[in-house]
Design a protein around this motif. Structure first.
Motif, PDB file in Angstrom:
ATOM      1  N   ALA A  13     -26.369 -42.197  14.315  1.00  0.00           N
ATOM      2  CA  ALA A  13     -26.748 -40.850  14.769  1.00  0.00           C
ATOM      3  C   ALA A  13     -28.164 -40.514  14.315  1.00  0.00           C
ATOM      4  N   SER A  14     -28.953 -39.953  15.223  1.00  0.00           N
ATOM      5  CA  SER A  14     -30.343 -39.586  14.922  1.00  0.00           C
ATOM      6  C   SER A  14     -30.657 -38.232  15.525  1.00  0.00           C
ATOM      7  N   PHE A  23     -32.890 -37.091  10.372  1.00  0.00           N
ATOM      8  CA  PHE A  23     -32.091 -38.275  10.041  1.00  0.00           C
ATOM      9  C   PHE A  23     -32.127 -39.287  11.197  1.00  0.00           C
ATOM     10  N   GLU A  24     -32.064 -40.572  10.833  1.00  0.00           N
ATOM     11  CA  GLU A  24     -32.103 -41.638  11.822  1.00  0.00           C
ATOM     12  C   GLU A  24     -31.057 -42.697  11.485  1.00  0.00           C
ATOM     13  N   PHE A  25     -30.327 -43.137  12.505  1.00  0.00           N
ATOM     14  CA  PHE A  25     -29.361 -44.233  12.386  1.00  0.00           C
ATOM     15  C   PHE A  25     -28.338 -43.982  11.274  1.00  0.00           C
ATOM     16  N   ALA A  26     -27.916 -42.743  11.131  1.00  0.00           N
ATOM     17  CA  ALA A  26     -26.916 -42.402  10.112  1.00  0.00           C
ATOM     18  C   ALA A  26     -25.558 -42.950  10.529  1.00  0.00           C
ATOM     19  N   THR A  27     -24.943 -43.706   9.632  1.00  0.00           N
ATOM     20  CA  THR A  27     -23.641 -44.309   9.893  1.00  0.00           C
ATOM     21  C   THR A  27     -22.738 -44.102   8.688  1.00  0.00           C
ATOM     22  N   PHE A  28     -21.670 -43.353   8.860  1.00  0.00           N
ATOM     23  CA  PHE A  28     -20.740 -43.096   7.757  1.00  0.00           C
ATOM     24  C   PHE A  28     -19.446 -42.509   8.316  1.00  0.00           C
ATOM     25  N   GLU A  29     -18.436 -42.419   7.453  1.00  0.00           N
ATOM     26  CA  GLU A  29     -17.167 -41.798   7.806  1.00  0.00           C
ATOM     27  C   GLU A  29     -16.744 -40.845   6.697  1.00  0.00           C
ATOM     28  N   ALA A  30     -16.066 -39.785   7.066  1.00  0.00           N
ATOM     29  CA  ALA A  30     -15.501 -38.851   6.091  1.00  0.00           C
ATOM     30  C   ALA A  30     -14.024 -38.709   6.389  1.00  0.00           C
ATOM     31  N   ARG A  31     -13.207 -38.756   5.323  1.00  0.00           N
ATOM     32  CA  ARG A  31     -11.758 -38.766   5.480  1.00  0.00           C
ATOM     33  C   ARG A  31     -11.105 -37.550   4.821  1.00  0.00           C
ATOM     34  N   ILE A  32      -9.958 -37.187   5.354  1.00  0.00           N
ATOM     35  CA  ILE A  32      -9.159 -36.087   4.814  1.00  0.00           C
ATOM     36  C   ILE A  32      -8.799 -36.380   3.355  1.00  0.00           C
ATOM     37  N   GLY A  55     -22.086 -28.332  14.036  1.00  0.00           N
ATOM     38  CA  GLY A  55     -22.373 -27.961  15.415  1.00  0.00           C
ATOM     39  C   GLY A  55     -23.627 -27.148  15.624  1.00  0.00           C
ATOM     40  N   PHE A  56     -24.447 -26.973  14.576  1.00  0.00           N
ATOM     41  CA  PHE A  56     -25.692 -26.215  14.714  1.00  0.00           C
ATOM     42  C   PHE A  56     -26.810 -27.053  15.328  1.00  0.00           C
ATOM     43  N   LEU A  57     -26.750 -28.376  15.111  1.00  0.00           N
ATOM     44  CA  LEU A  57     -27.722 -29.299  15.684  1.00  0.00           C
ATOM     45  C   LEU A  57     -26.968 -30.372  16.461  1.00  0.00           C
ATOM     46  N   ARG A  58     -27.608 -30.927  17.474  1.00  0.00           N
ATOM     47  CA  ARG A  58     -26.966 -31.963  18.267  1.00  0.00           C
ATOM     48  C   ARG A  58     -27.776 -33.255  18.174  1.00  0.00           C
ATOM     49  N   PRO A  59     -27.208 -34.332  17.628  1.00  0.00           N
ATOM     50  CA  PRO A  59     -27.933 -35.602  17.568  1.00  0.00           C
ATOM     51  C   PRO A  59     -28.424 -36.016  18.954  1.00  0.00           C
ATOM     52  N   VAL A  60     -29.611 -36.582  18.997  1.00  0.00           N
ATOM     53  CA  VAL A  60     -30.191 -36.969  20.287  1.00  0.00           C
ATOM     54  C   VAL A  60     -29.882 -38.405  20.656  1.00  0.00           C
ATOM     55  N   SER A  61     -29.357 -39.177  19.712  1.00  0.00           N
ATOM     56  CA  SER A  61     -28.953 -40.549  20.005  1.00  0.00           C
ATOM     57  C   SER A  61     -27.864 -40.973  19.037  1.00  0.00           C
ATOM     58  N   GLY A  62     -27.210 -42.079  19.359  1.00  0.00           N
ATOM     59  CA  GLY A  62     -26.105 -42.529  18.550  1.00  0.00           C
ATOM     60  C   GLY A  62     -24.861 -41.700  18.822  1.00  0.00           C
ATOM     61  N   SER A  63     -23.935 -41.707  17.881  1.00  0.00           N
ATOM     62  CA  SER A  63     -22.669 -40.998  18.052  1.00  0.00           C
ATOM     63  C   SER A  63     -22.321 -40.217  16.787  1.00  0.00           C
ATOM     64  N   LEU A  64     -21.818 -39.004  16.987  1.00  0.00           N
ATOM     65  CA  LEU A  64     -21.297 -38.198  15.889  1.00  0.00           C
ATOM     66  C   LEU A  64     -20.034 -37.507  16.373  1.00  0.00           C
ATOM     67  N   GLU A  65     -18.891 -37.979  15.889  1.00  0.00           N
ATOM     68  CA  GLU A  65     -17.609 -37.396  16.267  1.00  0.00           C
ATOM     69  C   GLU A  65     -17.048 -36.582  15.109  1.00  0.00           C
TER      70      GLU A  65
END
Length: 253
Positions: A13-14, A23-32, A55-65
């Protein structure tokens, strides 16, 4: 631990806009039930990523779920209309105090601020009017009940950080985001920041949520269940800290 526990998943995500690169190429996971720490040599980058989760900013590339909702603009808009919502569903993400984005009235007391937030986040038609009766018990979960009658402006950095965490967790969202480097909080001591990392871990387990926070201190990031560096300098700082810790453990043995 199953994949169902993952409520935030970033893949390369970037974010950038009008010549500003965050931020550029951010890759991570967060768990319950777990804490996830973001470390960056530029505090604005980790702050922006937290705001993107909310939800205040929207990444312009990559994926953020977030909770299964794709927030990246390149993936959310495949045709003329978005195939998914552009922001997380209401109540999914709780946000702490972010200067100029999610401020709190500093003339109010801690109890007044949290009670107000409880009422705002209560389901429509629910007995949110009774939230105040539970506020002190709730604040006790964040070790700030003794400060309930103090005005927010009178709090020191440690208690401001605790208040930020308490506000982010109101309503037991799936994800809570806190910036320990926010200007509102001020300069936390190293010991206070480490203690707060432990307290946030307890909150994540107690309220059954994924707690994502940013800190400029590698030691504090390492105190989380998982820590992720967002750039090369931060990654080197984490490796240096972890190497020093290993050396000290060898010396102690």
């Amino acid at each position: 631990m199953s994949a169902a526990d993952i409520v935030v998943a970033a893949r390369d995500a970037s974010y950038s806009i009008a010549g500003y690169r965050s931020f550029e190429f951010a890759t991570f996971e967060a768990r319950i039930g777990r804490t996830c720490a973001l470390l960056s040599s530029e505090p604005a980058c980790s702050r922006d990523l937290l705001l993107a989760i909310a939800g205040f900013l929207r990444p312009v590339s990559g994926s953020l779920e977030v909770a299964g909702v794709e927030l990246s603009s390149t993936r959310a808009f495949r045709g003329k209309r978005p195939h998914r919502a552009a922001v997380p569903p209401r109540g999914t993400v709780g946000i702490g105090i972010f200067a100029a984005v999610a401020d709190v009235p500093t003339h109010l007391t801690v109890e007044e601020v949290v009670t107000r937030e409880m009422r705002l986040r209560a389901p429509r038609g629910a007995a949110g009017r009774a939230a105040g009766a539970d506020t002190l018990d709730y604040l006790a979960s964040f070790n700030i009940a003794t400060q309930s009658s103090r005005r927010v402006s009178q709090l020191g950095p440690r208690d401001r950080a605790r208040l930020s965490t308490a506000l982010a967790c109101v309503g037991s969202p799936q994800v809570a985001v806190i910036d320990l480097g926010d200007p509102f909080i001020g300069a936390l001591s190293h010991d206070d920041a480490l203690a707060l990392a432990g307290e946030m871990g307890a909150a994540a387990r107690t309220f059954g949520l994924a707690l994502v926070f940013s800190s400029p201190d590698p030691a504090v990031a390492c105190a989380a269940d998982r820590s992720f560096a967002l750039d090369i300098d931060a990654s080197e700082a984490l490796r240096t800290f972890e190497g020093d810790m290993e050396d000290s453990e060898v010396s102690a043995s």
